[in-house]
Design a protein around this motif. Sequence first.
Motif, PDB file in Angstrom:
ATOM      1  N   UNK A 157       0.818  -1.203   0.000  1.00 36.33           N
ATOM      2  CA  UNK A 157       0.000   0.000   0.000  1.00 36.33           C
ATOM      3  C   UNK A 157       0.856   1.258   0.000  1.00 36.33           C
ATOM      4  N   UNK A 158       0.185   2.392   0.132  1.00 29.11           N
ATOM      5  CA  UNK A 158       0.901   3.675   0.017  1.00 29.11           C
ATOM      6  C   UNK A 158       0.884   4.494   1.305  1.00 29.11           C
ATOM      7  N   UNK A 159       0.217   3.996   2.359  1.00 35.11           N
ATOM      8  CA  UNK A 159       0.103   4.787   3.587  1.00 35.11           C
ATOM      9  C   UNK A 159       1.475   5.116   4.149  1.00 35.11           C
ATOM     10  N   UNK A 160       2.329   4.087   4.275  1.00 33.65           N
ATOM     11  CA  UNK A 160       3.661   4.312   4.836  1.00 33.65           C
ATOM     12  C   UNK A 160       4.481   5.235   3.929  1.00 33.65           C
ATOM     13  N   UNK A 161       4.350   5.054   2.619  1.00 31.55           N
ATOM     14  CA  UNK A 161       5.092   5.920   1.681  1.00 31.55           C
ATOM     15  C   UNK A 161       4.704   7.382   1.859  1.00 31.55           C
ATOM     16  N   UNK A 162       3.392   7.628   1.944  1.00 30.04           N
ATOM     17  CA  UNK A 162       2.921   9.003   2.087  1.00 30.04           C
ATOM     18  C   UNK A 162       3.370   9.604   3.419  1.00 30.04           C
ATOM     19  N   UNK A 163       3.300   8.807   4.480  1.00 29.46           N
ATOM     20  CA  UNK A 163       3.752   9.298   5.781  1.00 29.46           C
ATOM     21  C   UNK A 163       5.249   9.600   5.753  1.00 29.46           C
ATOM     22  N   UNK A 164       6.006   8.753   5.063  1.00 29.72           N
ATOM     23  CA  UNK A 164       7.455   8.965   4.964  1.00 29.72           C
ATOM     24  C   UNK A 164       7.761  10.245   4.183  1.00 29.72           C
ATOM     25  N   UNK A 165       7.077  10.427   3.053  1.00 34.39           N
ATOM     26  CA  UNK A 165       7.252  11.659   2.276  1.00 34.39           C
ATOM     27  C   UNK A 165       6.904  12.869   3.137  1.00 34.39           C
ATOM     28  N   UNK A 166       5.798  12.747   3.859  1.00 36.82           N
ATOM     29  CA  UNK A 166       5.346  13.833   4.723  1.00 36.82           C
ATOM     30  C   UNK A 166       6.421  14.212   5.741  1.00 36.82           C
ATOM     31  N   UNK A 167       7.001  13.182   6.386  1.00 37.97           N
ATOM     32  CA  UNK A 167       8.001  13.431   7.428  1.00 37.97           C
ATOM     33  C   UNK A 167       9.279  14.024   6.840  1.00 37.97           C
ATOM     34  N   UNK A 168       9.705  13.507   5.693  1.00 37.52           N
ATOM     35  CA  UNK A 168      10.914  14.047   5.064  1.00 37.52           C
ATOM     36  C   UNK A 168      10.709  15.511   4.665  1.00 37.52           C
ATOM     37  N   UNK A 169       9.534  15.820   4.134  1.00 40.23           N
ATOM     38  CA  UNK A 169       9.257  17.199   3.742  1.00 40.23           C
ATOM     39  C   UNK A 169       9.176  18.102   4.963  1.00 40.23           C
ATOM     40  N   UNK A 170       8.539  17.595   6.021  1.00 36.66           N
ATOM     41  CA  UNK A 170       8.424  18.392   7.246  1.00 36.66           C
ATOM     42  C   UNK A 170       9.797  18.728   7.813  1.00 36.66           C
ATOM     43  N   UNK A 171      10.739  17.778   7.704  1.00 36.37           N
ATOM     44  CA  UNK A 171      12.106  17.996   8.185  1.00 36.37           C
ATOM     45  C   UNK A 171      12.960  18.775   7.184  1.00 36.37           C
ATOM     46  N   UNK A 172      12.369  19.042   6.021  1.00 34.71           N
ATOM     47  CA  UNK A 172      13.095  19.731   4.935  1.00 34.71           C
ATOM     48  C   UNK A 172      14.302  18.906   4.467  1.00 34.71           C
ATOM     49  N   UNK A 173      14.161  17.593   4.550  1.00 27.58           N
ATOM     50  CA  UNK A 173      15.175  16.672   4.011  1.00 27.58           C
ATOM     51  C   UNK A 173      14.748  16.334   2.585  1.00 27.58           C
ATOM     52  N   UNK A 174      15.002  17.261   1.686  1.00 24.74           N
ATOM     53  CA  UNK A 174      14.368  17.198   0.378  1.00 24.74           C
ATOM     54  C   UNK A 174      14.934  16.087  -0.513  1.00 24.74           C
ATOM     55  N   UNK A 175      16.210  15.823  -0.435  1.00 21.95           N
ATOM     56  CA  UNK A 175      16.764  14.729  -1.238  1.00 21.95           C
ATOM     57  C   UNK A 175      16.135  13.399  -0.828  1.00 21.95           C
ATOM     58  N   UNK A 176      16.022  13.192   0.489  1.00 22.01           N
ATOM     59  CA  UNK A 176      15.391  11.961   0.975  1.00 22.01           C
ATOM     60  C   UNK A 176      13.913  11.924   0.590  1.00 22.01           C
ATOM     61  N   UNK A 177      13.253  13.088   0.601  1.00 19.51           N
ATOM     62  CA  UNK A 177      11.845  13.149   0.194  1.00 19.51           C
ATOM     63  C   UNK A 177      11.688  12.738  -1.266  1.00 19.51           C
ATOM     64  N   UNK A 178      12.612  13.182  -2.105  1.00 15.34           N
ATOM     65  CA  UNK A 178      12.547  12.809  -3.530  1.00 15.34           C
ATOM     66  C   UNK A 178      12.735  11.308  -3.716  1.00 15.34           C
ATOM     67  N   UNK A 179      13.606  10.704  -2.917  1.00 19.75           N
ATOM     68  CA  UNK A 179      13.787   9.252  -2.990  1.00 19.75           C
ATOM     69  C   UNK A 179      12.511   8.535  -2.570  1.00 19.75           C
ATOM     70  N   UNK A 180      11.863   9.023  -1.511  1.00 25.84           N
ATOM     71  CA  UNK A 180      10.620   8.407  -1.054  1.00 25.84           C
ATOM     72  C   UNK A 180       9.519   8.562  -2.109  1.00 25.84           C
ATOM     73  N   UNK A 181       9.489   9.704  -2.780  1.00 27.82           N
ATOM     74  CA  UNK A 181       8.485   9.920  -3.827  1.00 27.82           C
ATOM     75  C   UNK A 181       8.736   8.983  -5.007  1.00 27.82           C
ATOM     76  N   UNK A 182      10.009   8.740  -5.323  1.00 30.00           N
ATOM     77  CA  UNK A 182      10.331   7.803  -6.406  1.00 30.00           C
ATOM     78  C   UNK A 182       9.818   6.410  -6.083  1.00 30.00           C
TER      79      UNK A 182
END
Length: 629
Positions: A157-182
């Motif tokens: 599913x995508x729940x964990x992926x979305x939460x991970x993207x959310x957390x990375x963006x909230x922390x402004x860890x943008x490179x990691x956020x892009x990896x999670x979005x991929x």
Amino acid sequence: LRRQDLKAARESIQAVLKVAPDFGYAQQLAGAIEYEAGALAQAVTHLTRAQQLMPESLAARQLLAQALLRAGDPAKALATLQPVLDGKAVTPALLNLAAQAWQQQGELAKAEALFKRAAALDPADSRTRVALALNQIARGDASALESLQATAADDKGTVADLALVNERMRRREFDAALQAIAALEKKTPGQALAPLLRARVQMALKQPDKARQSLEQAAQAEPANLQAATALAEFDVRDKQFDAARKRFDALLKADPKNVGALLAVARVRQAAGAPAAEVRTLLEEALRANPTEPRPRLALVEHHLAQKDTPAALTAAQEAVAAIPDNPTLLAELARVQAVAGDFNQSISSLGQVAAQRPDSVQAQLMLAEVQMAAKNFDAAVTALQRARALAPRDFTVAQRLAAAQVAAGRPEQALATARALQKEKETAVPGLVLEGDVEAAQRRGREALAAYRAALAKVPASTAVAVKVHGALLAQEPAAAPAFATKWMSEHPQDAGFLFHLSEVAGARGDHAQAEARLQEALKLRPDDPVMLNNLAYMQVLLKRPGAVATAEKANQLRPQHPYFMDTLAVALGAEKQFDRAIELQKKVVALDPKNPLWKLTLARLYLDAGQRAQARTELSALAALG
């Protein structure tokens, strides 16, 4: 439908709907078929009807919210879900959809709270692991982020992926956020969700070209996605490609001529293009006629009339909105606001009382009620409303700040100080509490006590520009000889602080030292070269000092913030100073048209006419101003 034979499914359900158009489940099934076929506009139409016919059906509501999210309308998805989010029957799936809607709007904290609630409801679901990880992250457990990442990798599913993207963006860890979005994109091929999230990250990284490419990808995946079309249209408007911006919505309106989001977006594009107010009003009225039970076009029409300073028309539109949709607290609140603007405070208070009754847990309703009570000089009543708001949100600084202001206005300064000091007992609100104490003391003209409170706040946050500005302002009032030394020391320790430089420019301008104000703005703009407010102020100083380049500076400000009356006014003044009177007068006429009730714009226009030697036209404007009294 289960066999994915969508053609046969569609033919069968249409046969049902011909004989039973008001059978809610048939409308729901028709919506599900169109959703699977990717015909999102048709899906939304059927599912909206299903939800109207079966208001208690969580399945219909859930599927409608899903379709709206896929269609790029997270605001309407939230409005669909909101009535059931706090009910006992709410499901993890509904909470997860609401979290996605907040996430798509950039409200990451609200999204995280709903992801946690969704996970907590079903202990056997993988969402439980997500909730546990989010709670551990909130407590500062760094290893929990790895746990969340592992859950996202394992879960289909995508729940964990979305939460991970959310957390990375909230922390402004943008490179990691892009990896999670991929990783999310691999699970959602052919959907707009991942490219839309990627565009948000790229904008945060100040990569507009890449963001535009991601948005084009989202629009290609789902041509009827409102969010992608709107974001791309914003790029077009910035580039003054207004026709291109308008065409972004053609596919949506062809599929769904009543699409309220697209119709309102077209009106916004035409307004940005400088279309006459009457044309924009007509577009909004067309959106309203197409969607008479939808609050958004009604709100937009009221706001349009207010922007034109046409309070009677705004009042009529707001009254019609409440009459058409009587149980909508948002429309009632808008009516109350217009009534307050019209000076009818009693009616405004009555309307807000209805809002508060419908939403007893709404902090915003109490804040609005207090605002109107303050305008009506009912200070004690304002204090009462704000005390109710504070009971609902005891750690909200804005609420405490307004309560203290109301207490001061009501002649209760000691209560205001108690409000400020109560904030200081909590670690996260200690500094705002000290600043508020300083503000209360300053309002009582107790400059020494105000300065002491501001200094105490700065000691806790020694790099805060906002608090440093407070200290400097208090020094100017209380110990003016010490203020320059403080400013010099601050800038030596914080040489990149453009905000403090801007403050110093305003201080210099207020005392008539335009050369010093200009110098400070030049320094600040080296750090923030694209700040439209700083550019606008610099252009005005250049005019006052008769410096060359004022027009170019003002033009840049207007490019960064188009159709803004204050910035346009500065440009007109700069053009007049360079004796480009024809262009200056034409621009100032547009300023007056944008904000016809503001007498300052007419005064500038009259001055330009005088400078251009057009005395008759100047007399006309001045006579109109004189008639105002």
